[in-house]
Write a protein that holds these residues in place. Structure first.
Motif, PDB file in Angstrom:
ATOM      1  N   LEU A 263       0.834  -1.192   0.000  1.00  0.00           N
ATOM      2  CA  LEU A 263       0.000   0.000   0.000  1.00  0.00           C
ATOM      3  C   LEU A 263       0.871   1.244   0.000  1.00  0.00           C
ATOM      4  O   LEU A 263       1.956   1.256   0.554  1.00  0.00           O
ATOM      5  N   SER A 264       0.354   2.303  -0.604  1.00  0.00           N
ATOM      6  CA  SER A 264       1.079   3.563  -0.589  1.00  0.00           C
ATOM      7  C   SER A 264       1.169   4.107   0.830  1.00  0.00           C
ATOM      8  O   SER A 264       0.214   4.050   1.595  1.00  0.00           O
ATOM      9  N   LEU A 265       2.342   4.632   1.182  1.00  0.00           N
ATOM     10  CA  LEU A 265       2.514   5.232   2.500  1.00  0.00           C
ATOM     11  C   LEU A 265       1.922   6.631   2.539  1.00  0.00           C
ATOM     12  O   LEU A 265       1.851   7.247   3.583  1.00  0.00           O
ATOM     13  N   LYS A 266       1.509   7.151   1.395  1.00  0.00           N
ATOM     14  CA  LYS A 266       0.932   8.486   1.306  1.00  0.00           C
ATOM     15  C   LYS A 266      -0.589   8.394   1.403  1.00  0.00           C
ATOM     16  O   LYS A 266      -1.300   8.740   0.488  1.00  0.00           O
ATOM     17  N   GLN A 267      -1.078   7.921   2.540  1.00  0.00           N
ATOM     18  CA  GLN A 267      -2.507   7.792   2.775  1.00  0.00           C
ATOM     19  C   GLN A 267      -2.918   8.723   3.902  1.00  0.00           C
ATOM     20  O   GLN A 267      -2.103   9.103   4.740  1.00  0.00           O
ATOM     21  N   GLY A 268      -4.194   9.061   3.954  1.00  0.00           N
ATOM     22  CA  GLY A 268      -4.721   9.874   5.040  1.00  0.00           C
ATOM     23  C   GLY A 268      -4.002  11.199   5.141  1.00  0.00           C
ATOM     24  O   GLY A 268      -3.800  11.900   4.150  1.00  0.00           O
ATOM     25  N   ILE A 269      -3.600  11.567   6.339  1.00  0.00           N
ATOM     26  CA  ILE A 269      -2.935  12.852   6.579  1.00  0.00           C
ATOM     27  C   ILE A 269      -1.614  12.957   5.812  1.00  0.00           C
ATOM     28  O   ILE A 269      -1.196  14.033   5.424  1.00  0.00           O
ATOM     29  N   PHE A 270      -0.977  11.828   5.529  1.00  0.00           N
ATOM     30  CA  PHE A 270       0.294  11.840   4.801  1.00  0.00           C
ATOM     31  C   PHE A 270       0.105  12.253   3.340  1.00  0.00           C
ATOM     32  O   PHE A 270       1.050  12.596   2.662  1.00  0.00           O
ATOM     33  N   ASN A 271      -1.128  12.204   2.849  1.00  0.00           N
ATOM     34  CA  ASN A 271      -1.414  12.551   1.465  1.00  0.00           C
ATOM     35  C   ASN A 271      -1.543  14.057   1.273  1.00  0.00           C
ATOM     36  O   ASN A 271      -1.534  14.543   0.160  1.00  0.00           O
ATOM     37  N   SER A 272      -1.683  14.812   2.353  1.00  0.00           N
ATOM     38  CA  SER A 272      -1.818  16.261   2.275  1.00  0.00           C
ATOM     39  C   SER A 272      -0.451  16.902   2.074  1.00  0.00           C
ATOM     40  O   SER A 272       0.536  16.454   2.642  1.00  0.00           O
ATOM     41  N   PRO A 273      -0.394  17.998   1.288  1.00  0.00           N
ATOM     42  CA  PRO A 273       0.904  18.665   1.099  1.00  0.00           C
ATOM     43  C   PRO A 273       1.319  19.433   2.352  1.00  0.00           C
ATOM     44  O   PRO A 273       0.485  19.972   3.069  1.00  0.00           O
ATOM     45  N   ASN A 274       2.598  19.472   2.592  1.00  0.00           N
ATOM     46  CA  ASN A 274       3.184  20.258   3.691  1.00  0.00           C
ATOM     47  C   ASN A 274       2.589  19.951   5.063  1.00  0.00           C
ATOM     48  O   ASN A 274       2.407  20.855   5.874  1.00  0.00           O
ATOM     49  N   VAL A 275       2.277  18.725   5.318  1.00  0.00           N
ATOM     50  CA  VAL A 275       1.721  18.359   6.614  1.00  0.00           C
ATOM     51  C   VAL A 275       2.857  18.051   7.585  1.00  0.00           C
ATOM     52  O   VAL A 275       3.914  17.576   7.185  1.00  0.00           O
ATOM     53  N   SER A 276       2.659  18.384   8.832  1.00  0.00           N
ATOM     54  CA  SER A 276       3.594  17.977   9.866  1.00  0.00           C
ATOM     55  C   SER A 276       2.791  17.767  11.140  1.00  0.00           C
ATOM     56  O   SER A 276       1.686  18.286  11.281  1.00  0.00           O
ATOM     57  N   MET A 277       3.363  17.000  12.037  1.00  0.00           N
ATOM     58  CA  MET A 277       2.707  16.720  13.306  1.00  0.00           C
ATOM     59  C   MET A 277       3.661  17.112  14.417  1.00  0.00           C
ATOM     60  O   MET A 277       4.815  16.692  14.421  1.00  0.00           O
ATOM     61  N   SER A 278       3.196  17.940  15.328  1.00  0.00           N
ATOM     62  CA  SER A 278       3.981  18.286  16.512  1.00  0.00           C
ATOM     63  C   SER A 278       3.312  17.593  17.690  1.00  0.00           C
ATOM     64  O   SER A 278       2.168  17.891  18.023  1.00  0.00           O
ATOM     65  N   LEU A 279       4.032  16.668  18.281  1.00  0.00           N
ATOM     66  CA  LEU A 279       3.470  15.827  19.332  1.00  0.00           C
ATOM     67  C   LEU A 279       4.350  15.888  20.574  1.00  0.00           C
ATOM     68  O   LEU A 279       5.572  15.969  20.471  1.00  0.00           O
TER      69      LEU A 279
END
Length: 154
Positions: A2-18
């Motif tokens: 499966l593509s790893l670019k699914q869900g939130i990963f498919n959006s451009p310029n996304v990052s997660m601060s956790l």
């Protein structure tokens, strides 16, 4: 795969601060040859850039916890290092890090002496310990093992 670019990963310029317990943040962001490096480091860094933003002392919370925290930013890699399934990579790093103080040559020799050739094929120095191997090399090793249908113990 499966593509790893699914869900939130498919959006451009996304990052997660956790925010994590400091020791967990250290593990996620640990590079090769860092004593904190482990399975979590390799798996996270196979699909994301991971780096610390800042530390939060325990005194910044009410009620005060017993540990400090750190904020980690995860940004999906434009081109993920992972060419195999995430499960294959996790299996390879689990196998390698179960004996983290041993050299890879010893880990693979204990399993099957002929399998040391896999390390050489990936240009991984067999005298290295698992924490000293780059994420790229672990991904390459997982890809070869998955492609050939090799079953690791554990």
């Amino acid at each position: 795969m499966l593509s790893l670019k699914q869900g939130i990963f498919n959006s451009p310029n996304v990052s997660m601060s956790l925010m994590f317990q400091k020791e967990v943040g250290d593990r996620i962001t640990a590079g090769a040859s860092d004593s904190s490096r482990g399975r979590l480091s390799v798996v996270a860094q196979s699909v994301c850039d991971a780096f610390k933003i800042y530390n939060v002392p325990a005194s910044g919370f009410v009620p005060r916890p017993k540990v400090d925290a750190t904020v980690v930013q995860l940004r999906p890699l434009e081109k993920p290092l992972l060419k195999s399934s995430l499960g294959s990579l996790e299996h390879v790093v689990r196998f390698s890090f179960m004996k983290r103080r041993k050299m890879l040559a010893r880990i693979f020799k204990d399993w099957d002496p002929e399998r040391i050739a896999l390390l050489e094929e990936c240009e991984i120095d067999p005298t290295l310990r698992p924490q000293d191997v780059s994420t790229e090399k672990f991904c390459e090793l997982a890809h070869i093992i998955e492609k050939r249908g090799i079953k690791l113990p554990y």
